[in-house]
Design an enzyme around this catalytic site. Structure first.
Site, mmCIF file in Angstrom:
data_model
loop_
_atom_site.group_PDB
_atom_site.id
_atom_site.type_symbol
_atom_site.label_atom_id
_atom_site.label_comp_id
_atom_site.label_asym_id
_atom_site.label_seq_id
_atom_site.Cartn_x
_atom_site.Cartn_y
_atom_site.Cartn_z
ATOM 1 N N SER A 1 0.868 -1.181 0.000
ATOM 2 C CA SER A 1 0.000 0.000 0.000
ATOM 3 C C SER A 1 0.900 1.224 0.000
ATOM 4 O O SER A 1 2.099 1.111 0.320
ATOM 5 C CB SER A 1 -0.854 -0.022 1.280
ATOM 6 O OG SER A 1 -1.454 1.231 1.519
ATOM 7 N N TYR B 27 -1.253 -0.790 10.692
ATOM 8 C CA TYR B 27 -1.383 -1.042 9.249
ATOM 9 C C TYR B 27 -0.121 -0.597 8.501
ATOM 10 O O TYR B 27 0.398 -1.327 7.653
ATOM 11 C CB TYR B 27 -2.624 -0.317 8.723
ATOM 12 C CG TYR B 27 -2.976 -0.640 7.283
ATOM 13 C CD1 TYR B 27 -3.529 -1.887 6.940
ATOM 14 C CD2 TYR B 27 -2.750 0.277 6.267
ATOM 15 C CE1 TYR B 27 -3.853 -2.185 5.624
ATOM 16 C CE2 TYR B 27 -3.066 -0.018 4.948
ATOM 17 C CZ TYR B 27 -3.619 -1.246 4.627
ATOM 18 O OH TYR B 27 -3.936 -1.541 3.321
HETATM 19 N N1 LIG Z 1 -8.915 -0.520 -0.311
HETATM 20 C C1 LIG Z 1 -7.822 0.230 -0.194
HETATM 21 O O1 LIG Z 1 -7.905 1.473 -0.093
HETATM 22 C C2 LIG Z 1 -6.460 -0.407 -0.203
HETATM 23 C C3 LIG Z 1 -5.347 0.413 -0.465
HETATM 24 C C4 LIG Z 1 -4.074 -0.147 -0.493
HETATM 25 C C5 LIG Z 1 -3.907 -1.510 -0.269
HETATM 26 N N2 LIG Z 1 -4.994 -2.278 -0.013
HETATM 27 C C6 LIG Z 1 -4.754 -3.705 0.226
HETATM 28 O O2 LIG Z 1 -5.396 -4.464 -0.779
HETATM 29 C C7 LIG Z 1 -5.818 -5.729 -0.241
HETATM 30 C C8 LIG Z 1 -7.303 -5.918 -0.499
HETATM 31 O O3 LIG Z 1 -8.006 -4.816 0.077
HETATM 32 P P1 LIG Z 1 -9.574 -4.567 -0.128
HETATM 33 O O4 LIG Z 1 -9.771 -3.113 -0.132
HETATM 34 O O5 LIG Z 1 -10.104 -5.389 -1.244
HETATM 35 O O6 LIG Z 1 -10.110 -5.130 1.285
HETATM 36 P P2 LIG Z 1 -11.520 -5.755 1.698
HETATM 37 O O7 LIG Z 1 -11.615 -5.601 3.163
HETATM 38 O O8 LIG Z 1 -12.593 -5.178 0.860
HETATM 39 O O9 LIG Z 1 -11.340 -7.307 1.325
HETATM 40 C C9 LIG Z 1 -10.372 -8.074 1.981
HETATM 41 C C10 LIG Z 1 -10.662 -9.549 1.782
HETATM 42 O O10 LIG Z 1 -9.695 -10.280 2.548
HETATM 43 C C11 LIG Z 1 -10.361 -11.300 3.265
HETATM 44 N N3 LIG Z 1 -9.607 -11.672 4.475
HETATM 45 C C12 LIG Z 1 -9.467 -10.956 5.625
HETATM 46 N N4 LIG Z 1 -8.754 -11.653 6.523
HETATM 47 C C13 LIG Z 1 -8.426 -12.830 5.938
HETATM 48 C C14 LIG Z 1 -7.701 -13.977 6.346
HETATM 49 N N5 LIG Z 1 -7.182 -14.068 7.591
HETATM 50 N N6 LIG Z 1 -7.547 -14.999 5.485
HETATM 51 C C15 LIG Z 1 -8.081 -14.922 4.224
HETATM 52 N N7 LIG Z 1 -8.794 -13.879 3.790
HETATM 53 C C16 LIG Z 1 -8.960 -12.847 4.632
HETATM 54 C C17 LIG Z 1 -11.731 -10.737 3.582
HETATM 55 O O11 LIG Z 1 -12.675 -11.753 3.889
HETATM 56 C C18 LIG Z 1 -12.045 -9.957 2.310
HETATM 57 O O12 LIG Z 1 -12.703 -10.776 1.357
HETATM 58 C C19 LIG Z 1 -5.443 -5.700 1.247
HETATM 59 O O13 LIG Z 1 -4.203 -6.323 1.448
HETATM 60 C C20 LIG Z 1 -5.336 -4.211 1.535
HETATM 61 O O14 LIG Z 1 -4.526 -3.947 2.647
HETATM 62 C C21 LIG Z 1 -6.256 -1.775 0.014
#
Ligand SMILES: NC(=O)c1ccc[n+]([C@@H]2O[C@H](COP(=O)([O-])OP(=O)(O)OC[C@H]3O[C@@H](n4cnc5c(N)ncnc54)[C@H](O)[C@@H]3O)[C@@H](O)[C@H]2O)c1
Length: 270
Positions: free
Chosen positions: A150, A163
């Site tokens: 991120s 985070y």
């Molecule tokens: N949305 C943002 O703004 C953003 C920005 C930068 C990075 N990210 C990263 O991108 C990735 C996806 O983010 P997102 O926005 O789609 O998040 P989200 O919360 O919408 O989805 C995350 C998914 O991960 C699953 N999950 C959580 N814990 C888990 C575990 N222990 N084992 C298996 N699955 C698990 C959840 O059930 C969910 O389906 C993450 O690593 C997040 O940190 C997100």
């Protein structure tokens, strides 16, 4: 002559995407399938990502779902074994599953801190470990690992220290894995992607946290201020991240390893 169209295709490849029941992971799974890969969709929720599998199959792609908690090593071994059993190999791993928490450092509980590191860092470590076991010769023929870090792995903000710590660790875990995999001749490339705010459930929660922490009076104000910090003037869409993952997974980037691809609408450039 080099066939550049082919360099962006993933035909015949087998991919595993963690946390792919919704959000960015679901879009990455759809994109990989559209680019020609067979995809094992895994998640701790939604039966391992049944809705994502349905969407891929409806679009003519090939996918299966697997219930999988990334913090559990036995479940990693089982998920990778399922990919090998179902599709015969593993070529691409996308370590996407992640969680976030918001608290000022003086208020953050050790349980919350540990939980974020367990999912976001230990989960990625276990994924890399089991992918290497499957991809490195003689078991495999090399492969590609893409880790979701991120912009939070590059810079700090108020209220999200756990985070930031976790995503910074993913950045360097990626580089350590990339160097080790390259120098041992495994044929495995490892890179990280660094999105700013993406419109998903997690993205919405991030914005709400600024209100909860007293850093903004209401959601609309927080959203406006954070959006304004992205010079391109909008948040990312899951497809913006998925496109970059295709690029990193494909032969287009076959000379790229240990690199960090920033997808942030100019957030960290300003
Ligand atoms: N949305 C943002 O703004 C953003 C920005 C930068 C990075 N990210 C990263 O991108 C990735 C996806 O983010 P997102 O926005 O789609 O998040 P989200 O919360 O919408 O989805 C995350 C998914 O991960 C699953 N999950 C959580 N814990 C888990 C575990 N222990 N084992 C298996 N699955 C698990 C959840 O059930 C969910 O389906 C993450 O690593 C997040 O940190 C997100």
């Amino acid at each position: 002559m080099t066939d550049y169209g082919k360099r962006f295709r993933l035909d015949g490849k087998v991919a595993l995407v963690s946390g792919a029941a919704r959000g960015i992971g679901a879009e990455i799974a759809l994109a990989l399938a559209q680019a020609g890969a067979r995809v094992l969709v895994t998640d701790v929720a939604d039966g391992g990502g049944r809705a994502t599998v349905q969407a891929i199959r409806s679009a003519g792609g090939s996918a299966d779902a697997c219930v999988h908690d990334v913090t559990d090593e036995a479940q990693w071994a089982a998920a990778v074994a399922l990919a090998q059993h179902r599709y015969g190999r593993l070529d691409i791993l996308v370590n996407n599953a992640g969680i976030e928490t918001a608290a000022l450092l003086s208020q953050c509980t050790v349980e919350d801190f540990r939980r974020v590191l367990d999912v976001n860092v230990t989960g990625v470590f276990l994924g890399i470990k089991h992918a290497i076991l499957a991809m490195a010769p003689p078991q495999g023929e090399g492969g590609v690992i893409v880790n979701l870090s991120s912009v939070a792995g590059l810079i700090g903000t108020t209220g999200h220290a756990a985070y930031h710590t976790s995503k910074g660790a993913v950045r360097l875990l990626t580089k350590a894995a990339a160097v080790e995999c390259a120098q041992l001749g495994t044929g495995i490339r490892v890179n990280s992607v660094h999105p700013a705010i993406v419109a998903t459930e997690m993205g919405t929660n991030f914005i709400q946290h600024f209100v909860d922490l007293g850093l903004a009076p209401d959601y609309a104000t927080a959203e406006g201020a954070i959006k304004a910090a992205h010079p391109l003037g909008r948040f990312g869409e899951p497809a913006d991240v998925a496109s970059a993952v295709i690029y990193l997974a494909a032969d287009a980037t076959r000379w790229m390893t240990g690199a960090e691809l920033v997808l942030d609408g100019g957030y960290t450039a300003a």
